[in-house]
Design a protein around this motif. Sequence first.
Motif, PDB file in Angstrom:
ATOM      1  N   GLY A 232       0.799  -1.224   0.000  1.00 10.79           N
ATOM      2  CA  GLY A 232       0.000   0.000   0.000  1.00 10.79           C
ATOM      3  C   GLY A 232       0.832   1.274   0.000  1.00 10.79           C
ATOM      4  N   PHE A 233       2.149   1.170  -0.271  1.00 16.36           N
ATOM      5  CA  PHE A 233       2.992   2.371  -0.284  1.00 16.36           C
ATOM      6  C   PHE A 233       2.586   3.305  -1.425  1.00 16.36           C
ATOM      7  CE2 PHE A 233       6.890  -0.251   1.401  1.00 16.36           C
ATOM      8  CZ  PHE A 233       6.185  -0.535   2.561  1.00 16.36           C
ATOM      9  N   VAL A 234       2.280   2.728  -2.592  1.00 14.29           N
ATOM     10  CA  VAL A 234       1.965   3.510  -3.802  1.00 14.29           C
ATOM     11  C   VAL A 234       0.847   2.808  -4.573  1.00 14.29           C
ATOM     12  CG1 VAL A 234       4.263   4.525  -4.133  1.00 14.29           C
ATOM     13  CG2 VAL A 234       3.780   2.268  -5.073  1.00 14.29           C
ATOM     14  N   PRO A 235       0.151   3.541  -5.491  1.00 16.17           N
ATOM     15  CA  PRO A 235      -0.914   2.901  -6.269  1.00 16.17           C
ATOM     16  C   PRO A 235      -0.372   1.873  -7.272  1.00 16.17           C
ATOM     17  CG  PRO A 235      -0.706   5.221  -6.863  1.00 16.17           C
ATOM     18  CD  PRO A 235       0.219   4.988  -5.732  1.00 16.17           C
ATOM     19  N   ASN A 236      -1.241   0.920  -7.656  1.00 14.68           N
ATOM     20  CA  ASN A 236      -0.823  -0.211  -8.482  1.00 14.68           C
ATOM     21  C   ASN A 236      -0.334   0.173  -9.874  1.00 14.68           C
ATOM     22  OD1 ASN A 236      -3.928   0.110  -8.666  1.00 14.68           O
ATOM     23  ND2 ASN A 236      -3.297  -0.877 -10.566  1.00 14.68           N
ATOM     24  N   ASP A 237      -0.783   1.330 -10.394  1.00 22.46           N
ATOM     25  CA  ASP A 237      -0.364   1.663 -11.757  1.00 22.46           C
ATOM     26  C   ASP A 237       1.107   2.084 -11.829  1.00 22.46           C
ATOM     27  OD1 ASP A 237      -1.934   3.772 -10.363  1.00 22.46           O
ATOM     28  OD2 ASP A 237      -1.052   5.030 -11.912  1.00 22.46           O
ATOM     29  N   LEU A 238       1.794   2.125 -10.674  1.00 19.70           N
ATOM     30  CA  LEU A 238       3.233   2.406 -10.693  1.00 19.70           C
ATOM     31  C   LEU A 238       4.061   1.133 -10.751  1.00 19.70           C
ATOM     32  CD1 LEU A 238       3.753   5.310  -8.122  1.00 19.70           C
ATOM     33  CD2 LEU A 238       3.183   5.414 -10.537  1.00 19.70           C
ATOM     34  N   GLN A 239       3.393  -0.033 -10.702  1.00 23.15           N
ATOM     35  CA  GLN A 239       4.146  -1.292 -10.636  1.00 23.15           C
ATOM     36  C   GLN A 239       4.898  -1.592 -11.927  1.00 23.15           C
ATOM     37  OE1 GLN A 239       1.968  -4.746  -9.251  1.00 23.15           O
ATOM     38  NE2 GLN A 239       3.486  -6.128 -10.109  1.00 23.15           N
ATOM     39  N   VAL A 240       6.191  -1.852 -11.775  1.00 25.85           N
ATOM     40  CA  VAL A 240       7.036  -2.255 -12.898  1.00 25.85           C
ATOM     41  C   VAL A 240       7.276  -3.752 -12.775  1.00 25.85           C
ATOM     42  CG1 VAL A 240       9.357  -2.048 -13.881  1.00 25.85           C
ATOM     43  CG2 VAL A 240       8.159  -0.005 -13.080  1.00 25.85           C
ATOM     44  N   GLY A 241       7.061  -4.498 -13.858  1.00 23.12           N
ATOM     45  CA  GLY A 241       7.316  -5.937 -13.814  1.00 23.12           C
ATOM     46  C   GLY A 241       6.496  -6.718 -14.807  1.00 23.12           C
ATOM     47  N   GLN A 242       6.601  -8.043 -14.693  1.00 17.79           N
ATOM     48  CA  GLN A 242       5.929  -8.956 -15.620  1.00 17.79           C
ATOM     49  C   GLN A 242       4.447  -8.630 -15.753  1.00 17.79           C
ATOM     50  OE1 GLN A 242       5.856 -13.021 -14.241  1.00 17.79           O
ATOM     51  NE2 GLN A 242       5.471 -13.873 -16.266  1.00 17.79           N
ATOM     52  N   THR A 243       3.817  -8.306 -14.632  1.00 20.42           N
ATOM     53  CA  THR A 243       2.381  -8.061 -14.692  1.00 20.42           C
ATOM     54  C   THR A 243       2.047  -6.586 -14.525  1.00 20.42           C
ATOM     55  OG1 THR A 243       2.083  -8.399 -12.351  1.00 20.42           O
ATOM     56  CG2 THR A 243       1.919 -10.330 -13.762  1.00 20.42           C
ATOM     57  N   GLY A 244       3.052  -5.752 -14.408  1.00 20.42           N
ATOM     58  CA  GLY A 244       2.805  -4.314 -14.345  1.00 20.42           C
ATOM     59  C   GLY A 244       3.267  -3.689 -15.651  1.00 20.42           C
ATOM     60  N   LYS A 245       3.964  -2.559 -15.535  1.00 18.76           N
ATOM     61  CA  LYS A 245       4.445  -1.905 -16.759  1.00 18.76           C
ATOM     62  C   LYS A 245       5.828  -2.438 -17.122  1.00 18.76           C
ATOM     63  CE  LYS A 245       1.356   1.799 -16.780  1.00 18.76           C
ATOM     64  NZ  LYS A 245       0.845   1.832 -15.408  1.00 18.76           N
ATOM     65  N   ILE A 246       6.070  -2.507 -18.437  1.00 17.52           N
ATOM     66  CA  ILE A 246       7.386  -2.905 -18.930  1.00 17.52           C
ATOM     67  C   ILE A 246       8.060  -1.630 -19.396  1.00 17.52           C
ATOM     68  CG2 ILE A 246       8.626  -4.395 -20.553  1.00 17.52           C
ATOM     69  CD1 ILE A 246       6.699  -6.142 -19.087  1.00 17.52           C
ATOM     70  N   VAL A 247       9.234  -1.321 -18.849  1.00 23.91           N
ATOM     71  CA  VAL A 247       9.891  -0.059 -19.174  1.00 23.91           C
ATOM     72  C   VAL A 247      11.320  -0.309 -19.640  1.00 23.91           C
ATOM     73  CG1 VAL A 247       8.473   1.241 -17.540  1.00 23.91           C
ATOM     74  CG2 VAL A 247      10.649   0.270 -16.777  1.00 23.91           C
ATOM     75  N   ALA A 248      11.848   0.636 -20.401  1.00 23.59           N
ATOM     76  CA  ALA A 248      13.244   0.545 -20.830  1.00 23.59           C
ATOM     77  C   ALA A 248      13.822   1.960 -20.921  1.00 23.59           C
ATOM     78  CB  ALA A 248      13.341  -0.155 -22.184  1.00 23.59           C
ATOM     79  N   PRO A 249      13.946   2.652 -19.774  1.00 24.17           N
ATOM     80  CA  PRO A 249      14.466   4.033 -19.805  1.00 24.17           C
ATOM     81  C   PRO A 249      15.986   4.038 -19.987  1.00 24.17           C
ATOM     82  CG  PRO A 249      14.106   3.345 -17.548  1.00 24.17           C
ATOM     83  CD  PRO A 249      13.644   2.199 -18.420  1.00 24.17           C
ATOM     84  N   ASP A 250      16.533   5.253 -20.131  1.00 23.34           N
ATOM     85  CA  ASP A 250      17.988   5.374 -20.220  1.00 23.34           C
ATOM     86  C   ASP A 250      18.623   5.036 -18.874  1.00 23.34           C
ATOM     87  OD1 ASP A 250      17.847   6.226 -22.839  1.00 23.34           O
ATOM     88  OD2 ASP A 250      17.526   8.322 -22.253  1.00 23.34           O
ATOM     89  N   LEU A 251      17.949   5.433 -17.802  1.00 22.57           N
ATOM     90  CA  LEU A 251      18.489   5.183 -16.460  1.00 22.57           C
ATOM     91  C   LEU A 251      17.376   4.682 -15.547  1.00 22.57           C
ATOM     92  CD1 LEU A 251      20.646   5.407 -14.216  1.00 22.57           C
ATOM     93  CD2 LEU A 251      20.057   7.836 -14.011  1.00 22.57           C
ATOM     94  N   TYR A 252      17.615   3.549 -14.914  1.00 17.81           N
ATOM     95  CA  TYR A 252      16.649   2.982 -13.966  1.00 17.81           C
ATOM     96  C   TYR A 252      17.345   2.860 -12.618  1.00 17.81           C
ATOM     97  CZ  TYR A 252      12.927  -0.060 -12.161  1.00 17.81           C
ATOM     98  OH  TYR A 252      11.878  -0.587 -11.426  1.00 17.81           O
ATOM     99  N   ILE A 253      16.829   3.549 -11.621  1.00 19.03           N
ATOM    100  CA  ILE A 253      17.446   3.505 -10.292  1.00 19.03           C
ATOM    101  C   ILE A 253      16.535   2.683  -9.376  1.00 19.03           C
ATOM    102  CG2 ILE A 253      18.359   4.860  -8.368  1.00 19.03           C
ATOM    103  CD1 ILE A 253      18.717   7.204 -10.274  1.00 19.03           C
ATOM    104  N   ALA A 254      17.006   1.488  -8.977  1.00 16.84           N
ATOM    105  CA  ALA A 254      16.216   0.591  -8.132  1.00 16.84           C
ATOM    106  C   ALA A 254      16.647   0.760  -6.690  1.00 16.84           C
ATOM    107  CB  ALA A 254      16.421  -0.854  -8.582  1.00 16.84           C
ATOM    108  N   VAL A 255      15.740   1.232  -5.862  1.00 14.02           N
ATOM    109  CA  VAL A 255      16.064   1.523  -4.471  1.00 14.02           C
ATOM    110  C   VAL A 255      15.280   0.580  -3.548  1.00 14.02           C
ATOM    111  CG1 VAL A 255      16.077   3.311  -2.694  1.00 14.02           C
ATOM    112  CG2 VAL A 255      16.379   3.959  -5.095  1.00 14.02           C
ATOM    113  N   GLY A 256      16.004  -0.205  -2.770  1.00 16.06           N
ATOM    114  CA  GLY A 256      15.332  -1.113  -1.840  1.00 16.06           C
ATOM    115  C   GLY A 256      14.518  -2.186  -2.546  1.00 16.06           C
TER     116      GLY A 256
END
Lengths: 307, 249
Positions: A232-256
């Motif tokens: 419940g930290f953020v809404p579901n439409d922010l989910q990145v992954g197999q069943t969320g959004k597929i993204v390919a930005p220039d820079l992806y910063i994964a925190v925690g």
Amino acid sequence: MTILVLAEHDNAQLKADTAKVVAAASAIGGDIHVLVAGSQCNDVAQAAKSLAGVSKVLIADSAVYANQLAENTAKLILDIASDYSHILAAASSVGKDTLPRVAALLDVSQLSEVVAVQSEDTFVRPIYAGNALATVQSLDDKKVMTVRSSAFDAVAATGDAEVVALTQAISASTEFVSQTLTVSARPELGNAGIIVSGGRGMGSGENFAILEQLADKLGAAVGASRAAVDAGFVPNDLQVGQTGKIVAPDLYIAVGISGAIQHLAGMKDSKVIVAINKDPEAPIFQVADYGLEADLFDAVPALNNLI
Amino acid sequence: MKVLVPVKRVVDANVKVRVKADNSNVDTANLKMALNPFCEIAVEEAVRLKEAGVVTEIVVVTIGNKSAQEQLRTAMALGADRAIHVETDEELVPLSIAKLLLAVQQKEQAQLVVFGKQSIDGDNNQTGQMLAALADMPQATFASEVKVEDSNIVVTREIDGGLQTLKMALPAVVTVDLRLNEPRYASLPNIMKAKRKPLESLSIDDLGVTLKSHQTVLNVAPPAERQAGIMVSSVEELVEKLKNEAKVI
């Protein structure tokens, strides 16, 4: 050979996904038509007609199509399908909802999330959460497919196609009740050049504020792992992954974010991946170009000060 | 009201699959198999609707080889009443699956068909929509909330920009998203009970469906490996690398 592309839009603006699907259509070759089905969507049609390579824009403007419900749009596409050899849409929530219905009505198979075009009947698509790439030859007379927009570069807006109005207004039984959209001033996840994503390690929804500050400084979009959405930290439409959004930005910063298979499926085609995690064994470090083993609550504010 | 829940046997979500040496397919021999996670959520929702008194019977159906019966037993241990197994060794495209499910649906006349939104092996996200089209039923895909009101169903869907609510008359097709519910675990007594629940086995011929050949898989290859990069020792070093080496900020 004529290709139909279903435009991705919100009745006011043409989404950048459409220009990427047109790029996939150009790779197949042939005449390209764009279908804009919506309500009061003339601005969208005007934007679509400038896409390079598009020779015709079909506009179906009716209250019936206002919310782009799959039942209505599928019947509309079926009505005009006899003119087309290929029918394409972005692998967005609208495309994924609508095109399988079109394919079934045409009695042809569908290819989902196409990432490369090899020829007019042979395409590449990921399976098993992106852990394998299948090259598939379609034997059907019409090719119906959704396109992973992060795998194609948008075409330029240099064209000038003719706009033709369609008069069909096919109404179906589904009734639209309501819609709640997440409002954000930040760029859309799918089109952002930089994405800052948080996972379970963020600890709470309030703590996402430090990521948002960083995102605003970088002009980035904010994403999340499934764990962060489920907690419940953020809404579901922010989910990145197999069943969320597929993204390919220039820079992806994964925190925690630990880097589970399902999350990697959504971001491992990013150009540069940065991981900030206090667990040196986290699988995310196996795909990160730059890894920093640190407590995110020290590292993110420090990063924010330096940029 | 009767509910039909199609389920699928897939490689367990935590297993990282490898491609066969001859590039014909992924190697699934000796891997841990499980009920597709989205199908589990679909079964759970059907069970909750039954517990709420809305549903009277839950029928689960799967299409696949003999071992897929294991997953039907799992679904019955979770609360489904009976199972139908359409036995075939062939790997079928979603359209062919949808045609077989249409035949099952016509036989069962269920008021609601609840699917997972996608299987985690094929990642197609098609079958529910295709059955809805073939059966000429309304559909609500990617559901995160389902409410049955008399002869209507109200579904909240996860869409790209947020959430959307639709209302449709039954019979209808619903495909479920991760957020719909938290599936329960099957208890040992329920697993024992599931062994005695009816399981009907059918062949494709029994259903009277003729299937077409739609595609040929020419090649299955592993994706380009992404090499691990470097570990930096401080935030300062990270910023310096991003500015001067990667040039992304």
